[in-house]
Design an enzyme around this catalytic site. Sequence first.
Site, PDB file in Angstrom:
ATOM      1  CE1 TYR A  37      -3.944   1.854  -0.201  1.00 16.68           C
ATOM      2  CE2 TYR A  37      -3.423   2.727   1.980  1.00 16.68           C
ATOM      3  CZ  TYR A  37      -4.199   2.741   0.823  1.00 16.68           C
ATOM      4  OH  TYR A  37      -5.227   3.636   0.713  1.00 16.68           O
ATOM      5  CE  LYS A  92     -21.046 -19.557 -14.409  1.00 15.53           C
ATOM      6  NZ  LYS A  92     -22.008 -20.419 -15.105  1.00 15.53           N
TER       7      LYS A  92
END
Length: 751
Positions: A37, A92
């Site tokens: 970050y 999915k």
Amino acid sequence: MGMDEDSLEYHEEEPPGKIEISTTKPTNTQRDLSLAYSPGVAAPCRKIRDDVEDAYKYTAKGNLVGVVSNGSAVLGLGDIGSAASKPVMEGKGVLFKRFADIDVFDIELDHSEPEQVVESVAAMEPTFGGINLEDIAAPDCFEIERQLSERMDVPVFHDDQHGTAIISGAALLNACRVANKDPEELKIVFSGAGASAISTARFYVSLGVDRENILMCDSSGIITETRVEAGDVNEYKAEFARDVPEGSLADAIAGADVFVGLSVGGIVSQEMVRSMASDPIIFAMANPDPEITYEDAKAARDDSVIMATGRSDYPNQVNNVLGFPFLFRGALDVRASEINEEMKVAASEALADLARQDVPDAVVKAYGDEPIQFGPDYIIPKPLDPRVLFEVAPAVAQAAMDSGAARTEIGVSEYVEQLEARLGKSREMMRVVLNKAKSDPKRVALAEGGDEKIIRAAYQLQEQEIAEPVLIGNRDSIEQTASELGLSFDPEIVDPESDDYEKYVDRLYELRQRKGITRSEAEEMIRDSNYFASVMVEMDDADAMLSGLTHHYPSALRPPLQIVGTADDAEYAAGVYMLTFKNRVVFIADATVNQNPDEDVLAEVTEHTAELARSFNIEPRAALLSYSNFGSVDNEGTRKPREAAQRLREDPAIDFPVDGEMQADTAVVEDMLHGTYEFSALEEPANILVFPNLEAGNISYKLLQRLGGAEAIGPMLVGMDKPVHVLQRDDEVKDIVNLAGVAVVDAQEEE
């Protein structure tokens, strides 16, 4: 509890749902976090600002698919809304990850208008490498997919439309082969005229079916030009309108070669099946209840009825999981701008071809240990067949490159290796060995040549040009078994009962006459295929041998030890396992042969294991293990590995780092080596672990395999004069093929 209660408990268990985000880079230190970050992340941000294509280089975009739905047409549930569709979309995502290692964000949109869906999804193009549309009602789904495909520069795919088309298309190609029918001459009737049916009919035309031979029926009957003129059907149904009299499904199905059901259950009768052409092909894919049951369709006629459904409890399940993960995998890996018709056809043809190949043992076991062979009841690969990834994704990638949809060119053979690496280190490591084996195949004597697994392995070895298998056993029995398995190959067979083996008797007698064996006993012993194979290898009539599948390890090992013996520079043989973890490979020795080795055995086993590691392109770093660290305990047991390690370090011929005695965690934890024991000769964690005795080695490898999630390859026998390997009794065909590949590489290195 019933299925509903089980499923609710499954989804509710902490943490709720089925997916999570995990990190792919270290996040253990302050430096790691500053790279992940602020402030380090600014560097890749600037790179992508200057060249947006660098998003594929510095972010996960290239392996990230958005699964998008508005919940308007969830299979079996209908229009349940976007929030209620989330468990399906998460599922999915599970399938994408499980079968093709593709990461997914599921996106549920509270939109009812196609334009709203299009605008929302198109705005997310910077995030995703591809878009999978799911459970969106027709006809909106057609327009949404069309507009997104035109606007977005990443693949867009509506699985409900095209998934069934691709999978059933593969089934159609193979059904035609089984029934000896020409796709161009098929008369096909569709029951159902929704998105899936229309896309499937279009796709069948791409596979060679004559559009004029397709009759499509909706709930009002045959879709005719008269109905189009009357404004009775929408523009998508009108595409398959025919200039024929109006009629019912029963009228349409009479004389048809193929019935494709994508409608509702129970609407096809046995009488309708009897009205079809000879050897009819019936794809009754309504779920959960097909248009006609498997039992009724089969019982309706005396000739061959080739039947497929959407259910897993019947043969030939048309399951979309055979398509979308691998279609996207191939598309993502060549950075395709779309999923075009050529890529879909390539996927279907690859699936059809795979169903005609021999089926791995793991797949057979997963489906009840019943034989699985190409024919009326097996025209589509099983969803759990791991080979689908390696067949379909490369075919899709190649089609994308050939059709101009790809923005990155790849070598297909190298690509297969990359795909195997995604599924685990063991596949990656074995690919190294198998590629070496293919460069110069050797003759491998398979002592248990009559066993079905051995015959199937021989077929694969010959077909893939890994080795030249020599099956030892009864000729008639081997040929009959190969025929029953549907294996079209002509293996070399040596029959100890009928072939000329006098020279082998002579050699066996010569080798063992001063070990108490008489000439007549040698004649009897040579009928034992293990002794026969051992003599073959010893006399250079074969380059290597495998045995042990139907014998206990000691009895399988005894003949080659007596006949082939250890190498000139070796006094001891040893059994080595290669254990592969997600990001690490270690070799475990000795796990099968030497019960209580002294320092001489430990030193020699270490050296031979290092040679084995190099055959896998791994530079060895060896640790001799104990419960003591570098003299912290001093007794006879700890002194043996300590003295063996010292002997190896002082030997100028040893060109790899080795140290010991040390505890197991010291050997494999970098912080311990660099911190507490910075004086160690190992600068990196060990990848060869030599155990102080057989019990410790065998117990440890099994615990690491069963509890640590390691995949085990082996045992590989080291120290023999010729390549000899002993299988385990529960080995599968792939294990036999892998060990034969190791044996071939051993033989190559002896030249």
